[in-house]
Write a protein that holds these residues in place. Structure first.
Motif, mmCIF file in Angstrom:
data_model
loop_
_atom_site.group_PDB
_atom_site.id
_atom_site.type_symbol
_atom_site.label_atom_id
_atom_site.label_comp_id
_atom_site.label_asym_id
_atom_site.label_seq_id
_atom_site.Cartn_x
_atom_site.Cartn_y
_atom_site.Cartn_z
ATOM 1 N N ASP A 68 -18.363 22.545 -19.418
ATOM 2 C CA ASP A 68 -17.921 22.721 -20.800
ATOM 3 C C ASP A 68 -18.492 21.632 -21.707
ATOM 4 O OD1 ASP A 68 -16.522 25.012 -20.293
ATOM 5 O OD2 ASP A 68 -14.558 24.044 -20.177
ATOM 6 N N GLY A 69 -18.965 20.546 -21.088
ATOM 7 C CA GLY A 69 -19.552 19.464 -21.871
ATOM 8 C C GLY A 69 -18.582 18.319 -22.080
ATOM 9 N N PRO A 70 -19.105 17.149 -22.449
ATOM 10 C CA PRO A 70 -18.277 15.955 -22.491
ATOM 11 C C PRO A 70 -17.196 15.959 -23.567
ATOM 12 C CG PRO A 70 -20.512 15.501 -23.279
ATOM 13 C CD PRO A 70 -20.530 16.864 -22.681
ATOM 14 N N GLU A 71 -17.506 16.367 -24.774
ATOM 15 C CA GLU A 71 -16.516 16.245 -25.839
ATOM 16 C C GLU A 71 -15.296 17.140 -25.625
ATOM 17 O OE1 GLU A 71 -18.094 16.385 -29.737
ATOM 18 O OE2 GLU A 71 -19.485 14.714 -29.431
ATOM 19 N N PRO A 72 -15.466 18.437 -25.318
ATOM 20 C CA PRO A 72 -14.277 19.259 -25.050
ATOM 21 C C PRO A 72 -13.462 18.759 -23.857
ATOM 22 C CG PRO A 72 -16.188 20.663 -25.459
ATOM 23 C CD PRO A 72 -16.703 19.259 -25.326
ATOM 24 N N LEU A 73 -14.154 18.329 -22.808
ATOM 25 C CA LEU A 73 -13.429 17.869 -21.626
ATOM 26 C C LEU A 73 -12.659 16.578 -21.909
ATOM 27 C CD1 LEU A 73 -14.539 18.141 -18.002
ATOM 28 C CD2 LEU A 73 -13.694 15.948 -18.777
ATOM 29 N N LEU A 74 -13.282 15.641 -22.614
ATOM 30 C CA LEU A 74 -12.604 14.383 -22.931
ATOM 31 C C LEU A 74 -11.441 14.598 -23.896
ATOM 32 C CD1 LEU A 74 -15.672 11.975 -23.220
ATOM 33 C CD2 LEU A 74 -13.996 12.080 -21.368
ATOM 34 N N GLU A 75 -11.571 15.578 -24.781
ATOM 35 C CA GLU A 75 -10.451 15.892 -25.672
ATOM 36 C C GLU A 75 -9.263 16.414 -24.877
ATOM 37 O OE1 GLU A 75 -10.056 15.256 -28.846
ATOM 38 O OE2 GLU A 75 -12.010 14.261 -28.794
ATOM 39 N N ARG A 76 -9.515 17.261 -23.889
ATOM 40 C CA ARG A 76 -8.424 17.777 -23.066
ATOM 41 C C ARG A 76 -7.794 16.662 -22.235
ATOM 42 N NH1 ARG A 76 -8.900 23.066 -19.769
ATOM 43 N NH2 ARG A 76 -6.692 22.497 -19.624
ATOM 44 N N ILE A 77 -8.614 15.743 -21.772
ATOM 45 C CA ILE A 77 -8.089 14.598 -21.026
ATOM 46 C C ILE A 77 -7.187 13.756 -21.921
ATOM 47 C CG2 ILE A 77 -8.774 12.374 -20.036
ATOM 48 C CD1 ILE A 77 -11.150 13.876 -18.751
ATOM 49 N N SER A 78 -7.627 13.499 -23.157
ATOM 50 C CA SER A 78 -6.802 12.720 -24.084
ATOM 51 C C SER A 78 -5.485 13.431 -24.382
ATOM 52 C CB SER A 78 -7.569 12.469 -25.389
ATOM 53 O OG SER A 78 -8.572 11.494 -25.216
ATOM 54 N N GLU A 79 -5.556 14.755 -24.569
ATOM 55 C CA GLU A 79 -4.334 15.516 -24.809
ATOM 56 C C GLU A 79 -3.367 15.394 -23.633
ATOM 57 O OE1 GLU A 79 -5.481 19.510 -25.555
ATOM 58 O OE2 GLU A 79 -6.650 19.022 -27.358
ATOM 59 N N ALA A 80 -3.901 15.489 -22.424
ATOM 60 C CA ALA A 80 -3.053 15.386 -21.230
ATOM 61 C C ALA A 80 -2.430 14.004 -21.119
ATOM 62 C CB ALA A 80 -3.864 15.713 -19.982
ATOM 63 N N ALA A 81 -3.212 12.955 -21.404
ATOM 64 C CA ALA A 81 -2.683 11.594 -21.322
ATOM 65 C C ALA A 81 -1.568 11.383 -22.347
ATOM 66 C CB ALA A 81 -3.807 10.593 -21.544
ATOM 67 N N ARG A 82 -1.770 11.877 -23.567
ATOM 68 C CA ARG A 82 -0.724 11.727 -24.583
ATOM 69 C C ARG A 82 0.518 12.533 -24.198
ATOM 70 N NH1 ARG A 82 -3.215 8.900 -28.556
ATOM 71 N NH2 ARG A 82 -5.458 9.265 -28.889
ATOM 72 N N GLN A 83 0.308 13.661 -23.543
ATOM 73 C CA GLN A 83 1.445 14.451 -23.069
ATOM 74 C C GLN A 83 2.244 13.683 -22.020
ATOM 75 O OE1 GLN A 83 0.674 17.842 -20.441
ATOM 76 N NE2 GLN A 83 1.956 19.113 -21.769
ATOM 77 N N VAL A 84 1.549 13.024 -21.104
ATOM 78 C CA VAL A 84 2.241 12.224 -20.093
ATOM 79 C C VAL A 84 3.055 11.113 -20.769
ATOM 80 C CG1 VAL A 84 1.949 10.634 -18.154
ATOM 81 C CG2 VAL A 84 0.560 12.703 -18.281
ATOM 82 N N LEU A 85 2.442 10.421 -21.704
ATOM 83 C CA LEU A 85 3.134 9.322 -22.394
ATOM 84 C C LEU A 85 4.384 9.833 -23.104
ATOM 85 C CD1 LEU A 85 0.013 7.525 -23.879
ATOM 86 C CD2 LEU A 85 1.575 6.541 -22.187
ATOM 87 N N ARG A 86 4.255 10.976 -23.746
ATOM 88 C CA ARG A 86 5.365 11.514 -24.546
ATOM 89 C C ARG A 86 6.447 12.122 -23.662
ATOM 90 N NH1 ARG A 86 2.393 14.504 -27.090
ATOM 91 N NH2 ARG A 86 2.725 16.480 -25.992
ATOM 92 N N GLU A 87 6.069 12.997 -22.758
ATOM 93 C CA GLU A 87 7.055 13.758 -21.997
ATOM 94 C C GLU A 87 7.676 12.961 -20.864
ATOM 95 O OE1 GLU A 87 5.258 17.388 -20.747
ATOM 96 O OE2 GLU A 87 5.001 18.148 -22.802
#
Length: 403
Positions: free
Chosen positions: A115-134
């Motif tokens: 999928d390429g670096p930018e979409p994948l890194l965005e999903r990783i950032s979203e997941a990390a913020r989800q862990v922090l929040r939830e």
């Protein structure tokens, strides 16, 4: 009476004191003074800013020291949080750890590398913020991000470099992308180097020469030389999977060459061979591992044979590097003792006797989180590096400020 050994002197500042405490080499004020070669009063001056900043805690737990028990010193593991990422071919693990690398929350994602670096890194950032929040982990600052990627990495530049299975990532500035998104230091390295760091820090901290081999979907290795991971001139050290091994028919490798070690013993190659025989349902390393654990005879036989072939490459590395310990990791290494048996058989037959005299060949101590733990250690080593801590404390800044 023999004269007392002289105390080792040091100009060590608070950063060195923190390093001694973090590593467990100094658990009390007395041990810290001895390790620094300083008086107790000067040691107290080094310790004061660490206690004031909350990086170090002095507890009421007493530690025996040969005399009167002393209060213990320890790193405050919750002074900061680390986002640790292990990008795999089939699964990407995103976790938040404390400064002692304990996993506080994680998510496992099925991401497509192409999928390429930018979409994948965005999903990783979203997941990390989800862990922090939830997972209610917002009470301490994120102090850094560590990533392991299945590709050669220029770790100094924070970029993927050269051919890899990560199509479209060559030259992409992973570090800059994530620093702009998070505003914290980012450390990027090859996944096998990251796992080598985890093995060395967690299980073999006193070993100066270690060779780590990962065998899963692909094959790779990392090396500890004189106590530190050796990455080579351009970050390409340890690419054992694409070394040629002759005598086995030279099958086509994913890299385009013929007869690479990975084309003979990688998980995808074993699945290929078993699929061409009696098992059309074999697709990847997980299928192979599953059949081995079920005791399927052909899968077990093929994995043991793969161990002997892998042992040829490891035997060469043993004679070249003379490690004290060889660690086998990766999905196929934890599928029973079959792979290990084949590797040991060949290494002890083919390596120089001097190189194997005290050699230990052992399985990994991890099951699935070595990449996460290693990435966390890399970040901690960076943000708590003695010179960096000293510079920031002298400037009156938090040790977790972005340089």
């Amino acid at each position: 009476m023999a004269p007392a050994a002289p105390r080792r002197t040091s100009d060590g500042g608070s950063g060195q004191a923190l390093d001694l405490i973090t590593s467990g080499r100094a658990r009390t004020r007395t041990a810290l003074a001895d390790a620094l070669g300083l008086s107790r009063s000067t040691t107290g001056q080094r310790l004061e800013p660490l206690l004031a900043s909350g990086l170090v805690q002095e507890s009421d737990d007493l530690v025996a020291s040969g005399g009167r028990p002393s209060r213990s010193l320890r790193l405050n593991a919750r002074a900061g949080l680390v986002v640790s990422v292990d990008i795999g071919e089939e699964r990407t693990r995103v976790a938040v750890t404390d400064l002692e690398t304990a996993v506080l929350g994680e998510r496992v994602l099925a991401l497509r590398l192409d999928d390429g670096p930018e979409p994948l890194l965005e999903r990783i950032s979203e997941a990390a913020r989800q862990v922090l929040r939830e997972d209610d982990l917002t009470g301490a600052p994120v102090v850094g991000i560590g990533l392991g990627v299945p590709a050669p990495v220029d770790s100094a530049a924070g970029r993927v470099t050269g051919w890899s299975i990560m199509s479209g990532w060559d030259g992409f500035d992973v570090r800059d992308h994530l620093r702009r998104a998070w505003g914290v230091p980012v450390v990027v390295d090859n996944d096998v180097n990251v796992q080598t760091v985890a093995e060395h820090h967690r299980f073999w901290p006193d070993v100066s020469h270690l060779f780590y081999v990962k065998i899963g979907t692909g094959v790779g290795s990392g090396m500890v030389v004189d106590g530190a991971v050796n990455r080579g001139a351009q970050g390409g050290a340890g690419d054992i999977g694409h070394a040629h091994v002759g005598g086995y028919g030279d099958p086509q490798c994913r890299c385009g060459n013929l007869g690479c070690l990975e084309s003979l013993v990688g998980g995808w190659a074993l699945a290929r061979d078993l699929r061409d025989a009696p098992r059309p349902d074999m697709h990847d390393a997980r299928d192979v591992a599953r059949q081995v654990k079920l005791g399927e005879v052909q899968a077990v036989t093929r994995l043991r044979a793969a161990g002997r072939i892998l042992g040829e490459a490891v035997a060469f590395a043993t004679s070249l590097l003379n490690p004290e310990v060889i660690v086998l990791g990766g999905l196929l290494s934890v599928s029973g003792d079959h792979l290990m048996a084949g590797v040991r058989e060949t290494v002890y037959q083919r390596s120089h006797p001097l190189a194997t005299r005290q050699l230990r060949i052992v399985p990994t101590g991890f099951r699935s989180r070595s990449g996460i733990v290693g990435a966390s250690y890399l970040v901690r080593d960076h943000v708590l590096a003695p010179a960096r801590v000293d510079g920031l404390l002298a400037a009156g800044d938090s040790p977790f400020e972005l340089p």
